[in-house]
Design a protein around this motif. Sequence first.
Motif, short mmCIF file in Angstrom:
data_model
loop_
_atom_site.label_atom_id
_atom_site.label_comp_id
_atom_site.label_asym_id
_atom_site.label_seq_id
_atom_site.Cartn_x
_atom_site.Cartn_y
_atom_site.Cartn_z
N ASN A 88 -6.63 17.83 16.76
CA ASN A 88 -7.76 17.19 17.44
C ASN A 88 -7.82 17.61 18.91
OD1 ASN A 88 -9.06 15.06 15.54
ND2 ASN A 88 -6.86 14.72 15.28
N ALA A 89 -6.65 17.84 19.51
CA ALA A 89 -6.61 18.25 20.91
C ALA A 89 -7.25 19.62 21.11
CB ALA A 89 -5.16 18.27 21.40
N VAL A 90 -7.09 20.52 20.13
CA VAL A 90 -7.70 21.85 20.23
C VAL A 90 -9.22 21.73 20.27
CG1 VAL A 90 -7.94 24.11 19.14
CG2 VAL A 90 -5.74 22.91 19.06
N PHE A 91 -9.76 20.92 19.37
CA PHE A 91 -11.21 20.72 19.36
C PHE A 91 -11.66 19.99 20.63
CE2 PHE A 91 -10.24 21.26 14.85
CZ PHE A 91 -11.20 22.20 14.50
N GLY A 92 -10.81 19.08 21.12
CA GLY A 92 -11.11 18.42 22.38
C GLY A 92 -11.20 19.42 23.52
N PRO A 123 -13.57 12.15 14.73
CA PRO A 123 -14.26 12.06 16.03
C PRO A 123 -13.51 11.25 17.07
CG PRO A 123 -15.80 11.71 14.23
CD PRO A 123 -14.42 11.74 13.62
N GLY A 124 -12.86 10.16 16.66
CA GLY A 124 -12.14 9.34 17.63
C GLY A 124 -11.02 10.10 18.30
N GLY A 125 -10.26 10.88 17.51
CA GLY A 125 -9.17 11.66 18.07
C GLY A 125 -9.67 12.75 19.00
N VAL A 162 1.30 22.20 22.26
CA VAL A 162 1.07 21.04 21.40
C VAL A 162 1.33 21.36 19.94
CG1 VAL A 162 -0.72 19.47 20.52
CG2 VAL A 162 -0.53 19.89 22.98
N LEU A 163 0.90 22.55 19.51
CA LEU A 163 0.99 22.90 18.09
C LEU A 163 2.33 23.50 17.69
CD1 LEU A 163 -2.57 24.42 17.57
CD2 LEU A 163 -1.79 22.10 17.03
#
Length: 458
Positions: free
Chosen positions: A50-54, A201-203, A258-259
């Motif tokens: 989710n952080a990558v998409f963020g 979406p929340g993440g 992160v990954l």
Amino acid sequence: MTTARQKVPIPRITAPRALGFWMCTALVVGNMIGSGVFMLPASLAPYGWNAVFGWLLTIGGALCLAVVFAGLAREFPKAGGPYAYTQEAFGPLVGFMVAWSYWISLWVGNAAIATGAVSYLSAIFPAIARVPGMHLLITLGAVWLLVGVNIAGARLAGGVQVATTVLKLLPLVAVAGLAFWVIGRDHGASLTPFRASDIHPGGITAAGALTLWALLGLESATVPAGKVVDPVRTIPRATLVGTVFTGVIYLLVCSAVVLLTPADALKVSNAPLADFVSLHWGGGAGKVLALFAAISAFGALNGWVLLQGEMPYAMARGGVFPAFLAKESANGAPVRAHLLSAGFLTVLVLMNYAKSMADLFTFIALVATTASLFAYLACALAALKLQATRRIAPTTALTVIAILAGLYSVWTLVGAGGQAVLLGLGLLVVGAPFYWLTRGGSFTSNPPGEGRERRIKS
């Protein structure tokens, strides 16, 4: 016919224009690449992919904001950045509230940057984390040392910024290279598995609010416009180049850590990038990286300290902040504005002394991000208003990008969470009485909007 632009004269800056393209670009890059990329992996650990998409959404939103700031700076190359643009569009009240929120984001954010810098130093000197009060003393000592550097003048601060920007890129290149080596060695087996069911979406929204913290500063070159060489060309170029460069660096480095690191270990780390390097290259390499990370954060702190003094100075010269803050030293430094901002920063750090360094960083970063978002949203709306009223030539591209920048700002405010938003709103509301007092002449010697044409000496 007198235009609205002519009604609110902006004061002429008589201090030497000391900041060229490379110094402005270093200010943008250096202010963005600070403690964020070095500390955020710990905050983002629970979000995984989710952080990558963020990050992708944040970079896209930041580029929209950068285009908005570049367009506004091209038309209005005035000291104060967000304050100057929103005052042009909406008048002195909105300009003041935006400047107030942006100024708050500066000294609040500096508390987070200083905390991040000292957090990395604790990886080299463990006593900083173990001895009660040690990290507090070092954090405040670093802040006041850099206040002294900026009081010495913009050129010295700009030179420090260029040097530290070059130094801070070295560990990031090393981490990116190590990440590619690890992925190539085991053909991606070390990566956190991608599962579509984990993406929600929340993440992404929560991660996006945190990642914007790392890109705050894209507007840095617009604030000290009076000290910039050829600001009409220099500020837009530095803003766009700095944002693109930093966004790519962040996407590669932060996402890789992160990954490639177990989430349970990463989220409690005081120095996540150093721990990542130590895991693969040994503790010695990790300590070297921690040293460079601390230099990086101190370099960013230097640039942000420059801005936290320039903003109240510009507001005072515009007549919406106490007049005594508009006074300069002989070398053009707003000494009193620097001392006021650093004083508030000191109080904030002391109030949150009991928090751990990682918790303190995350909380203050969210509050600073929220305060900045109010200014970003107002600047996007200002670009739309100035085009609608033909104060600047309307273009379809700028209109669309300004709308996207505004939507992005609202989306990120949602992701920041209720506590941070409410605190940010509370800090914003506190500024209202100061505006009415200054309008009434209680604190200023000149009426609002009447620029001080003579140079004011302390």
